[in-house]
Design a protein around this motif. Structure first.
Motif, PDB file in Angstrom:
ATOM      1  N   GLY A 263       5.157  -1.109  -4.446  1.00 59.16           N
ATOM      2  CA  GLY A 263       3.982  -1.709  -5.066  1.00 59.16           C
ATOM      3  C   GLY A 263       2.679  -1.100  -4.618  1.00 59.16           C
ATOM      4  O   GLY A 263       1.618  -1.391  -5.190  1.00 59.16           O
ATOM      5  N   ASP A 266       0.588   0.754  -7.377  1.00 61.21           N
ATOM      6  CA  ASP A 266       0.080   0.066  -8.569  1.00 61.21           C
ATOM      7  C   ASP A 266      -1.307   0.589  -8.925  1.00 61.21           C
ATOM      8  O   ASP A 266      -2.204   0.636  -8.063  1.00 61.21           O
ATOM      9  N   GLY A 267      -1.475   1.010 -10.160  1.00 66.74           N
ATOM     10  CA  GLY A 267      -2.764   1.528 -10.611  1.00 66.74           C
ATOM     11  C   GLY A 267      -2.968   3.000 -10.336  1.00 66.74           C
ATOM     12  O   GLY A 267      -3.986   3.565 -10.746  1.00 66.74           O
ATOM     13  N   GLN A 268      -2.003   3.632  -9.631  1.00 63.33           N
ATOM     14  CA  GLN A 268      -2.119   5.060  -9.330  1.00 63.33           C
ATOM     15  C   GLN A 268      -1.343   5.866 -10.382  1.00 63.33           C
ATOM     16  O   GLN A 268      -0.147   5.651 -10.578  1.00 63.33           O
ATOM     17  N   GLU A 515       8.685   6.058  -5.163  1.00 64.46           N
ATOM     18  CA  GLU A 515       7.491   5.547  -5.857  1.00 64.46           C
ATOM     19  C   GLU A 515       6.247   6.331  -5.448  1.00 64.46           C
ATOM     20  O   GLU A 515       5.358   6.582  -6.248  1.00 64.46           O
ATOM     21  N   ARG A 535       7.101   7.109 -13.657  1.00 65.92           N
ATOM     22  CA  ARG A 535       7.216   6.267 -12.465  1.00 65.92           C
ATOM     23  C   ARG A 535       6.514   4.919 -12.624  1.00 65.92           C
ATOM     24  O   ARG A 535       7.080   3.859 -12.324  1.00 65.92           O
ATOM     25  N   ALA A 536       5.288   4.920 -13.127  1.00 66.47           N
ATOM     26  CA  ALA A 536       4.527   3.676 -13.239  1.00 66.47           C
ATOM     27  C   ALA A 536       5.232   2.683 -14.160  1.00 66.47           C
ATOM     28  O   ALA A 536       5.330   1.489 -13.847  1.00 66.47           O
ATOM     29  N   SER A 537       5.762   3.175 -15.282  1.00 68.07           N
ATOM     30  CA  SER A 537       6.429   2.300 -16.244  1.00 68.07           C
ATOM     31  C   SER A 537       7.736   1.757 -15.686  1.00 68.07           C
ATOM     32  O   SER A 537       8.043   0.559 -15.803  1.00 68.07           O
ATOM     33  N   PHE A 539       8.740   1.411 -12.487  1.00 65.80           N
ATOM     34  CA  PHE A 539       8.591   0.489 -11.362  1.00 65.80           C
ATOM     35  C   PHE A 539       7.942  -0.830 -11.782  1.00 65.80           C
ATOM     36  O   PHE A 539       8.235  -1.876 -11.215  1.00 65.80           O
ATOM     37  N   ALA A 540       7.044  -0.775 -12.771  1.00 68.69           N
ATOM     38  CA  ALA A 540       6.390  -2.001 -13.231  1.00 68.69           C
ATOM     39  C   ALA A 540       7.312  -2.841 -14.105  1.00 68.69           C
ATOM     40  O   ALA A 540       7.210  -4.074 -14.127  1.00 68.69           O
ATOM     41  N   ASN A 541       8.243  -2.170 -14.806  1.00 69.88           N
ATOM     42  CA  ASN A 541       9.077  -2.886 -15.767  1.00 69.88           C
ATOM     43  C   ASN A 541      10.508  -2.337 -15.758  1.00 69.88           C
ATOM     44  O   ASN A 541      10.971  -1.763 -16.740  1.00 69.88           O
TER      45      ASN A 541
END
Length: 609
Positions: A263, A266-268, A515, A535-537, A539-541
């Motif tokens: 986490g 997040d936002g990176q 991550e 990666r962002a998608s 790990f977020a979902n």
């Protein structure tokens, strides 16, 4: 007032080096109360394991010296004769070691090895010992315990071998269990199972635990109190939640800062370097994002429908009886300047993909396109050109460096073999690469054993760079390293990617590190990709049950989670062995977000947490 189960006062342990006594643990004092878990935390060389071996009396008498006081249930252990100590070991106190395969005897079945402890310390008959062994194996959640008594250590997975070690340690109901890095080499899901198992058994048996580790995430999940060790000294001691909330020593802050946290990205949008904390001052470095862009128009590596299987033979005539479906119909692209991570547990096929790309292992079918050429169809005489484009960093640098070659010779060898210049050119190249990976050119005359694990891994990275490749396959390249060294090596890889435009196929089971370093992530299960995406998608979902299972198993450095139990299956990972004639089903994927694909699967229950 309750007496401690273990009381250590002013423990100093020294070793005889070149005729002089050198202290490696100095004036350590700690108590472990009944039912309590105390963690000793620190990096390799801090003195953690020497402390535990001093307690168990397992250090060689001729070259070690232990002073101070070690009392177990009021009995003084320092100076106790070997016969009396042997009665206490396994009975009153027991130890789980880091590597179960080196602790279990490979020539005896595990049932016999556990029974030996019971017959030695508890005077049970063979029938009674067998019944108790089955009960112990069931207690540590080994399925079909009675049928596995005659199995040998090599027939168990790493996690199951560690469970056998725990069963052996618990055989005589010890008052004190010493667990020395019992989860370091295990996958995150197996690590989660072992941590939960130790906590559950501690509650059932009411025993005390001295837990030794370098991972602050693990400390947060198991320890009531924590002792932080640095270069042989205890630099900070206190309740675990207090140490996490307010670190007084800079080294404790450095250890905590080096733990990758799920986490934190997040936002990176791009990979982010760790902010390394100085161990002496506690001052944190900056977390610098990766600057080099990914060129999504230029795939440097294309894998299409890759299949790698290993035949199993048996019977008098050695006929084929089945096959290990290690990699099954795997496809992906790797772009210039990109890091694509392959994640999954041991046995899922990650490393086999890397070895198949390099043709260290021959695939059955599929394409591996490098610069538009299919590497699988290259004659062996042309493989050198492939290996100039793609290099590999292995998990264990000590095993991949020749112990009889100096570092200068190891770095010069590929340069000379590929005829890139003279020996003087190779020497200059080696010196420049040592500087690039943060080591001194003066170290070139040394041999591999003269370096630490982190330094050896840097040398392996330097050797991979000798041929100026476009792609580096990093196969569990930071898994065995201490947390702060791991952070340094990850930062080095990102620095090199920024400077040289490298592409990485990053193979790992550590979701928190993945991550931090990845642009895209592919999750593997039983030889197949079950989910792939940015990666962002991902790990977020996370969409696939197996992806969620991997993420839920990551230790979180938060002492508030100490009473939490994960809902993790205790089964071993399912076997990739298939009978002769087996035809794998055709897989379909659905897109849940741009570039984020998940396998449509009717068998999600088999991997659900």
């Amino acid at each position: 007032m309750t007496e401690p189960v273990l009381s250590i006062k002013n423990l100093t342990t020294s070793f005889l080096v070149d005729g002089e006594w050198k202290s490696v643990v100095r004036n350590i004092s700690l108590d472990v109360m009944p039912g309590e878990t105390v963690a000793i935390v620190g990096e390799s060389g801090s003195g953690k394991s020497v402390t535990s071996l001093s307690v168990m009396g397992l250090l060689p008498k001729s070259s070690s010296r232990v002073t101070g006081s070690i009392r177990l249930n009021g009995q003084e252990l320092v100076g106790m004769d070997e016969v009396a100590l042997r009665r206490l070991r396994g009975g009153e106190m027991a130890m789980i070691f880091q590597e179960p395969m080196t602790s279990l005897n490979p020539v005896f079945p595990i049932g016999r090895q556990i029974s030996e402890a019971l017959t030695t310390h508890m005077n049970l008959t063979a029938a009674e010992a067998r019944a108790e062994t089955i009960r112990l194996l069931e207690k540590v959640r080994i399925p079909n315990a009675a049928s596995r008594l005659s199995a040998f250590p090599h027939q168990f997975s790493g996690g199951m071998r560690q469970r056998v070690m725990i069963a052996m340690a618990l055989a005589c109901k010890p008052k004190l269990l010493i667990a020395d890095e019992p989860t370091t080499a295990l996958d995150v899901t197996i690590q989660g199972q072992i941590l939960d198992l130790i906590k559950t058994l501690q509650e059932e048996e009411g025993m005390s635990v001295l837990f030794i580790t370098h991972d602050m995430g693990v400390v947060a999940e198991v320890a009531d109190r924590t002792v932080v060790m640095f270069r042989g000294d205890a630099v900070e001691t206190g309740p675990t939640d207090q140490i996490f909330a307010e670190q007084k020593h800079p080294y404790t802050r450095a250890l905590l800062a080096a733990v990758p946290r799920m986490g934190a990205m997040d936002g990176q949008a791009v990979p982010l370097r760790f902010g390394i904390v100085d161990k002496e001052t506690g001052v944190a470095g900056a977390e610098i994002p990766l600057a080099a862009p990914v060129d999504t128009n230029t795939p440097v590596l294309q894998v299409r429908n890759l299949v790698t299987r290993f035949d199993i033979t048996g019977g008098w005539l050695g006929q084929k009886t089945g096959a290990v479906h290690a990699v099954e119909d795997v496809s992906f692209d790797l772009f210039k300047g990109e890091t694509l991570s392959l994640v999954g547990e041991s046995g899922c096929g990650k490393s086999t993909i890397g070895r198949s790309i390099m043709r260290l292992t021959e695939a059955q079918s599929g394409e591996v396109l490098v610069g538009g050429k299919d590497a699988r169809k290259m004659p062996r005489t042309e493989l050198n050109s492939l290996r100039r484009e793609i290099q590999m960093i292995f998990q264990d640098p000590f095993a991949s460096l020749n112990p009889r070659m100096t570092i200068a010779e190891a770095l010069a060898e590929p340069f000379i073999v590929h005829k890139l210049g003279s020996r003087s050119d190779a020497k200059e190249k080696a010196a420049a690469l040592m500087q690039q990976v943060g080591l001194s050119p003066d170290m070139l005359r040394r041999y591999p054993h003269e370096f630490s694990g982190g330094q050896r891994q840097r040398i392996s990275i330097a050797r991979a760079l000798v041929l100026e490749p476009k792609v580096i396959i990093a196969d569990e390249s930071v898994s065995a390293l201490d947390v702060s060294v791991k952070a340094q090596v990850v930062n080095l890889l990102l620095d090199l990617q920024d400077r040289l435009g490298l592409s990485y196929l990053f193979i790992s089971h550590d979701m928190a590190v993945v991550e931090r370093v990845s642009h895209r992530v592919a999750v593997m299960y039983l030889g197949e990709i079950v989910e792939i995406g940015p990666r962002a998608s991902l790990f977020a979902n996370p969409q696939h049950p197996y992806t969620r299972k991997l993420m839920s198993a990551v230790p979180v450095p938060d002492p508030a989670r100490r009473l939490i139990r994960r809902a993790i299956s205790n089964d071993e990972i399912k076997s990739p062995i298939r009978p002769v004639g087996y035809q794998p089903p055709t897989r379909e994927y659905r897109e849940v977000a741009p570039g984020h694909l998940v396998r449509i699967d009717d068998q999600t229950a088999e991997v659900a947490a």
